[in-house]
Scaffold this active site. Structure first.
Site, mmCIF file in Angstrom:
data_model
loop_
_atom_site.group_PDB
_atom_site.id
_atom_site.type_symbol
_atom_site.label_atom_id
_atom_site.label_comp_id
_atom_site.label_asym_id
_atom_site.label_seq_id
_atom_site.Cartn_x
_atom_site.Cartn_y
_atom_site.Cartn_z
ATOM 1 N N HIS A 27 -47.217 -20.716 -8.776
ATOM 2 C CA HIS A 27 -47.602 -20.930 -7.374
ATOM 3 C C HIS A 27 -46.708 -20.121 -6.437
ATOM 4 O O HIS A 27 -47.200 -19.386 -5.567
ATOM 5 C CB HIS A 27 -47.503 -22.423 -7.041
ATOM 6 C CG HIS A 27 -47.823 -22.755 -5.620
ATOM 7 N ND1 HIS A 27 -49.044 -23.259 -5.220
ATOM 8 C CD2 HIS A 27 -47.088 -22.666 -4.475
ATOM 9 C CE1 HIS A 27 -49.054 -23.441 -3.911
ATOM 10 N NE2 HIS A 27 -47.868 -23.097 -3.437
ATOM 11 N N GLU A 28 -45.399 -20.258 -6.598
ATOM 12 C CA GLU A 28 -44.480 -19.547 -5.711
ATOM 13 C C GLU A 28 -44.594 -18.033 -5.902
ATOM 14 O O GLU A 28 -44.484 -17.267 -4.943
ATOM 15 C CB GLU A 28 -43.042 -20.018 -5.947
ATOM 16 C CG GLU A 28 -42.801 -21.498 -5.670
ATOM 17 C CD GLU A 28 -43.205 -21.919 -4.264
ATOM 18 O OE1 GLU A 28 -43.202 -21.075 -3.342
ATOM 19 O OE2 GLU A 28 -43.543 -23.107 -4.079
ATOM 20 N N HIS A 68 -48.512 -11.838 -2.694
ATOM 21 C CA HIS A 68 -49.138 -11.512 -1.412
ATOM 22 C C HIS A 68 -48.216 -10.603 -0.599
ATOM 23 O O HIS A 68 -48.665 -9.630 0.019
ATOM 24 C CB HIS A 68 -49.436 -12.802 -0.649
ATOM 25 C CG HIS A 68 -50.534 -12.667 0.355
ATOM 26 N ND1 HIS A 68 -50.932 -13.704 1.175
ATOM 27 C CD2 HIS A 68 -51.328 -11.629 0.701
ATOM 28 C CE1 HIS A 68 -51.917 -13.299 1.960
ATOM 29 N NE2 HIS A 68 -52.169 -12.047 1.698
ATOM 30 N N HIS A 87 -47.313 -16.498 -3.745
ATOM 31 C CA HIS A 87 -46.880 -16.106 -2.400
ATOM 32 C C HIS A 87 -46.182 -14.747 -2.450
ATOM 33 O O HIS A 87 -46.419 -13.874 -1.605
ATOM 34 C CB HIS A 87 -45.912 -17.151 -1.835
ATOM 35 C CG HIS A 87 -46.557 -18.427 -1.403
ATOM 36 N ND1 HIS A 87 -47.565 -18.472 -0.471
ATOM 37 C CD2 HIS A 87 -46.315 -19.717 -1.761
ATOM 38 C CE1 HIS A 87 -47.924 -19.734 -0.271
ATOM 39 N NE2 HIS A 87 -47.189 -20.499 -1.040
#
Length: 801
Positions: free
Chosen positions: A565-566, A572, A569
């Site tokens: 999940h991290e 992106h 980010h």
């Protein structure tokens, strides 16, 4: 973070192309020197997941990334090599941050540059000066962000109190200056002149136009257009909201601090806990906050006790409810002062949703798509109980079902799964996945002395298929005393194009001056311009590997998903490299920002992705197909027990948030408890009873009403979109390592950062042939598009035991 106008959220010394080539040769030599040390241990079966035509250095990098996280011995050798050969540098290579005093210098130098830009913008009068205004103001924003974002991170993460204090002072200085700029009417006036002049706007790139509109919106949100008296009222309201919000979040309190029951009625609760709360007269005081009431609701057999604990733990004090209702009133008044009908309308005007009505359409559509699954789950629990299910029964019977499942289905294999998830293998898997999908990979890089804030921080460089350096990631993944335990991603510096004017300006100031403060830069091979590279920090709280060989840090399936999940980010930020920093990486609409991270969670346990990395830390054996199937059955089983009801709880919270923040300013005092029960009665399958005295007032414990006011829906909105992309773009895992699917997602979503409307990104990646996007219905967004996303549903994914 995103302050207003000038919005903060990072590089080795600048070099020419020849210097970069020399640096690449040096890196290759360094990697070769580790080739022997990075080889698999004797007796290990090595499966080569790297394409046959890959360079030798790429293979070494692939094995090294596993070792730097899994072997303390290897890490010490790896990290000390640079320490003995390199000159000291500043934190994250920032040339100023070699000591605590450097924060003051860094802030002052940046402040002087800001002031020069402000003077230039205010004095602009020629066509050429107005044409550079969007870039000038974006650079102004970047200078503020450089100090604010980095200082904000360091003051939280650095173990040295002197550094923390220095970073705090630098942060405060620049934040105060930013607030001055947000109310400098001349900047707003000049920017509006530039936007209104066709001879200016016609010369702007699409990015410049978007940034100009963002900055105008930020000025508007800071009350810059109001008369002095109204502006002062705006400031006062903003301060009141900040104080009320802080009190609401930090001081939640129940109406009753404890429930007194007969100690014998607590059968089922851990006897050690019962002894802790037992009183002298055979009674026990069950606290209404913390872990004990949650455990009681899961385990106490007596339904009447569960009922009493449940109701008390969901009833807030009158003082806490007053704080919330004052907060809501002040927000409504602030919105009215700003020309909006409600706080929700003001907040959502620049989001994908655009309006509270559209959010409600999405949420009610989601309720409908989730309802059948909820009924299935609750029916199973009702059958276990043998009578109608009550809210205080849910946790108890869910726990019983989970325990039954665990005893009947869970095998020793599942308890051994973490043996295949060493931190090093997971990081290796992420690098391999990124290489397969996007043509970028993670390369361990020895940090220079002074570059990291703690000796166990690993630095990874991100390189593309041409071995060009495109980003830096600092991985602070291991637990230590006083470290914040929550996993997080921080953008320490955004990507951005550095103009030739800035490079020349730097050279004229000081021989040692650097256009990116010494932090990582690279020359864009297409435009031949210098770029500041995104610099990212990933923070987790995993156990350290054994000090002298042996067991590495082993992750649970939940921790693996968290790391993915991290890293979503981070991805992106890495791939969303725009020319202007205001829209780079994760700087996009709030209700779009979680999409890359939520989508990445799907990859974590996809069989084809597991085959890239899930290997036993000691034997190097791959995770077997049987174990992968057992993990999938385990997730499915847990999801069928409570996944849909958990989804409904999240939807309900988002509906309550919208109800509170869509009230008009002239609607009078808000009865938050009555509104909460109205929403629950309409949409909850297991609502709290409304007839209790006093009625439950769970909203007093809903701290996100402050930090995510009117936007709490964002996470589940992005979950619904992520589920759709996973199914339709990545084939529900069948194309999880397919380059064409990865390129499609990168091209339509990631590379834009915040420089493209989120609806255009979603429509683009799904394509015109997708039934959900027939006739391009998603491109413009709107109410029907929000309903359509609601129909996609949340499924039961993301649940694991």
């Amino acid at each position: 973070m995103k302050p207003q106008l000038l919005t903060p959220l990072r590089r080795r010394p600048w070099t020419c192309r020849q210097c970069l080539q020399r640096l690449q040769r040096l890196q290759q030599q360094t990697r070769r020197s580790f080739e022997t040390a990075a080889s698999p241990a004797p007796g290990h079966t090595q499966v080569d997941y790297i394409p046959a035509d890959a360079s030798q250095s790429k293979k070494v990098d692939d094995e090294t990334i596993r070792r730097v996280f899994d072997s303390q011995h290897f890490w010490r050798e790896f990290s000390q090599r640079r320490s003995t050969q390199s000159k000291p540098t500043g934190l994250v290579q920032n040339q100023y941050l070699t000591s605590p005093d450097g924060f003051r210098t860094f802030a002052n130098v940046s402040l002087q540059k800001c002031q020069a830009i402000v003077s230039k913008v205010l004095a602009a009068s020629t066509l050429e000066e107005y044409r550079t205004m969007a870039r000038d103001l974006d650079r102004l924003s970047d200078l503020l962000c450089r100090v604010i974002d980095l200082s904000d991170f360091i003051r939280v993460i650095h173990p040295d109190p002197r550094v923390q204090e220095a970073a705090t002072q630098a942060y405060a200085l620049m934040f105060e200056y930013m607030n001055v700029l947000n109310t400098t009417t001349g900047l707003n006036d000049q920017l509006k002149k530039a936007v209104a002049n066709p001879e200016v706007a016609s010369h702007w790139t699409e990015e410049e136009k978007i940034v100009a509109q963002i900055l105008i919106k930020d000025f508007s949100n800071s009350a810059i257009l109001m008369p002095p008296q109204e502006r002062q009222r705006f400031v006062n309201l903003s301060n009141d909201i900040s104080q009320l919000g802080s009190s609401f979040v930090n001081s939640p309190e129940p109406a009753k601090s404890q429930v007194v029951v007969n100690a014998n009625s607590l059968r089922g609760l851990d006897p050690m806990l019962v002894q802790q709360i037992k009183r002298w007269n055979r009674t026990a005081s069950v606290p209404t906050t913390g872990m004990i009431p949650r455990l009681a609701l899961r385990s106490v057999h007596d339904e009447s006790v569960r009922r009493e604990v449940y109701l008390a733990s969901r009833t807030s004090s009158a003082r806490q409810l007053h704080r919330l209702e004052e907060l809501l009133l002040k927000r409504a008044e602030l919105a009215k002062l700003s020309g909006y009908s409600s706080f929700g309308h003001m907040t959502l005007s620049d989001k994908m949703a655009k309006s509270p009505e559209a959010v409600s359409n999405f949420l009610t559509s989601l309720v409908d798509s989730n309802r059948t699954l909820v009924r299935e789950e609750l029916l199973q629990l009702r059958n276990m109980k043998g009578s109608p299910l009550q809210p205080w029964d849910h946790a108890y019977y869910v726990h019983k079902r989970v325990m039954q499942y665990s005893q009947s289905r869970r095998s020793r294999e599942l308890s051994a799964v973490p043996e295949f998830f060493s931190l090093g293998t997971v990081m290796q898997g992420l690098s391999r996945l990124f290489d397969r999908l996007y043509g970028v990979r993670l390369v361990p890089q020895e940090a220079a002395p002074g570059e990291t804030w703690n000796p166990d921080v690993r630095r990874l460089d991100v390189v593309d298929e041409a071995d060009r350096h495109i980003a830096v990631i600092y991985c602070d993944l291991f637990s230590r005393p006083n470290k914040h335990p929550n996993p997080a991603h921080f953008t320490l510096r955004c990507s951005r194009e550095i103009s030739a004017t800035e490079v020349a300006e730097c050279a004229s100031l000081d021989q040692s001056s650097h256009p990116n403060d010494g932090m990582a830069t690279a020359v864009d091979p297409t435009t031949k311009t210098l770029r500041q590279l995104p610099t990212i920090a990933l923070v987790c709280d995993f156990a350290e590997p054994a000090a002298h060989g042996g067991r590495p840090s082993l992750l649970s399936e939940h921790s693996v998903r968290t790391l993915f999940h991290e890293m979503g980010h981070a991805l992106h930020s890495i791939l969303g490299q725009t020319r202007l920093q205001s829209i780079s990486g994760t700087r996009c609409a709030t209700d779009f920002a979680e999409l890359p991270s939520v989508l990445m969670e799907h990859f974590a346990t996809a069989p084809s992705v597991l085959s890239l990395y899930a290997r036993h830390w000691e034997t190097d054996e791959p995770l077997s197909e049987r174990m992968i199937q057992s993990m999938e059955r385990d997730r499915t089983a847990h999801g069928s027990i409570y996944g849909a009801v958990e989804n409904e709880a999240q939807i309900l919270m988002a509906l309550v948030d919208q109800e509170y923040h869509s009230r008009p300013a002239d609607g009078g005092r808000i009865d938050s408890t009555a509104l909460y029960h109205e929403v629950a009665q309409r949409h909850s399958s297991l609502p709290d009873p409304a007839e209790t005295a006093p009625p439950t007032s769970w909203q007093g414990f809903f701290g996100h009403l402050y930090g995510y006011g009117a936007t709490y829906y964002s996470y589940i909105f992005d979950r619904a979109i992520a589920n759709k992309l996973w199914a339709d773009v990545f084939g529900a895992g069948r194309a999880a390592v397919d380059r064409a699917a990865g390129e499609r997602y990168k091209t339509e979503v990631l590379r834009w950062g915040g420089g493209r409307n989120g609806w255009q990104c979603v429509a683009g990646v799904l394509g015109p042939s997708n039934a959900s996007n027939a006739d391009g219905r998603l491109v413009e967004g709107g109410d029907e598009a929000m309903r359509e996303v609601g129909r996609w549903g949340l499924g039961r994914d993301g649940v694991s035991g």
